[in-house]
Design an enzyme around this catalytic site. Structure first.
Site, mmCIF file in Angstrom:
data_model
loop_
_atom_site.group_PDB
_atom_site.id
_atom_site.type_symbol
_atom_site.label_atom_id
_atom_site.label_comp_id
_atom_site.label_asym_id
_atom_site.label_seq_id
_atom_site.Cartn_x
_atom_site.Cartn_y
_atom_site.Cartn_z
ATOM 1 N N HIS A 79 0.727 -1.092 0.130
ATOM 2 C CA HIS A 79 0.119 0.002 -0.049
ATOM 3 C C HIS A 79 0.831 1.263 -0.150
ATOM 4 C CE1 HIS A 79 -4.094 -1.580 0.204
ATOM 5 N NE2 HIS A 79 -3.610 -2.665 1.282
ATOM 6 N N ASP A 113 -0.610 7.169 -3.257
ATOM 7 C CA ASP A 113 -1.778 6.737 -3.977
ATOM 8 C C ASP A 113 -2.043 7.869 -4.879
ATOM 9 O OD1 ASP A 113 -2.208 4.346 -3.088
ATOM 10 O OD2 ASP A 113 -3.632 5.134 -1.563
#
Length: 371
Positions: A121, A151
């Site tokens: 992540h 992200d």
């Protein structure tokens, strides 16, 4: 292709800028239940697109997606390397169907390399680029900067930029191509200034001791009397002198702004000064100045700030407060168009516009290929 995080964010950015974005959602067993309308409305990063639900385990569903891609400009997918190939929708197949297609691939580690097939992540990807290790106070562990750097900044936003560049190439006569956007690469790119400063001897290895990482007392956050906070960032000497003047501090301190030996004492003076008034009082003190002081607002407060209100930085749609499209264009202004879609909410509309006949659509639905 439906996903989470950076891929949908790239789709949101492109949709805000005027792209016609269609999300391909997977049609799973038991599909068909009514979604929670409140949850759909709150899915801000899914705004601006339509949804088609397709059973990608059926070959007919894969062929249907290829039919849609034949008339598309671009595709965005955010699966691990190899997943799209196993579905029968890899870049070779898609580019054979549409040689002008821009095929955007959003991953954490990239399409190759020792970690390419590993899970991860944002926090993991920015660990390898040096970004995470550079954020935090001296003597304390690194602080994850939400998931903004991997992200969204180094992921979705960079993918959107890459897609636009590749589309421009096609418009000028080039061929379609693959855009490999990796969050590790993107977060490294966002660190360009700091790698340059490090090479020039202007950035030390210990976090929290440098100019922009809370090492300098004139680039930091201070608590106010009411438990609020203000951000302080007068890097330029003239702005720093104005800060001291508004604080009522001795202007002689301005001469030692860039002397690290003077920083501990200066930090204590600033900390003590800002603790004497509330956040709103300090905002009034520094109103109209170039001292580079601003109140630190919560997400609840930010949309109500007068500057944001005048510029329309935030908008409300269907009861959901959300950031307005950015940047701003003088001739082709960006705007919110479609709200976030329910899964399969536009299947008939999109497929009909793509040339799927009513009989074929009925057959596809009966066979469980679309929903």
């Amino acid at each position: 292709m439906a996903g989470i995080g950076p891929g949908p964010f790239a789709g949101m950015v492109l949709a805000d800028l005027g792209a016609d974005v269609v999300r391909i959602d997977r049609l799973t067993p038991g599909w068909g239940g009514a979604p929670d309308p409140a949850a759909v409305r709150a899915d801000v990063v899914s705004r601006g697109r339509r949804s088609v639900a397709v059973n990608l385990k059926a070959q007919e569903g894969v062929e249907l997606v290829l039919d849609l891609l034949a008339g598309a400009d671009a595709l965005i997918e955010g699966y691990r390397p190899g997943v799209m190939e196993r579905l029968g929708l890899g870049p070779d197949v898609c580019l054979e169907r549409n040689p002008r297609l821009v095929y955007g691939r959003m991953t954490g580690w990239g399409q190759d390399g020792p970690l390419a097939d590993r899970a991860g992540h944002d926090i993991n990807y920015i660990s390898l680029s040096g970004a995470l290790g550079s954020v935090g106070r001296a003597g304390e562990p690194p602080v994850p900067p939400l998931n903004l750097v991997g992200d969204y900044g180094g992921g979705g936003l960079l993918l959107a930029c890459g897609m636009v560049a590749a589309l421009l190439s096609v418009a000028r006569g080039g061929t379609g191509q693959v855009v490999d956007a990796a969050m590790t690469d993107g977060s490294a790119l966002l660190m360009a200034q700091f790698y340059g400063m490090r090479a020039a001897g202007l950035w030390g290895g210990e976090r929290g001791t440098n100019l922009l990482d809370t090492g300098a007392p004139f680039y930091d956050v201070y608590a106010t009397a009411d438990g609020g906070h203000v951000s302080v960032g007068p890097i330029e000497p003239a702005f720093f002198a104005e800060l001291l003047d508004r604080l009522g501090a001795d202007g002689a301190d301005a001469a030692g702004q860039y002397d690290p030996a003077a920083w501990p004492a200066l930090r204590e003076r600033l900390r003590a000064a800002f603790a004497t008034r509330t956040r709103d009082e300090w905002e009034a003190v520094f109103a109209g100045s170039d001292a580079c002081v601003a109140p630190v607002l919560s997400m609840a407060e930010a949309p109500e700030h007068p500057h944001n209100a005048v510029r329309g930085t935030f908008v409300t749609r269907d009861g959901v407060v959300q950031p307005a499209p950015a940047p701003r264009f003088s001739a082709t202004p960006a705007e919110l168009r479609l709200p976030p879609p329910a899964v399969g909410g536009h299947t008939d509309e999109v497929l009909t516009a793509a040339g799927v006949t009513p009989d074929r659509l009925t057959a596809l639905r009966k066979s469980g290929v679309v929903g």
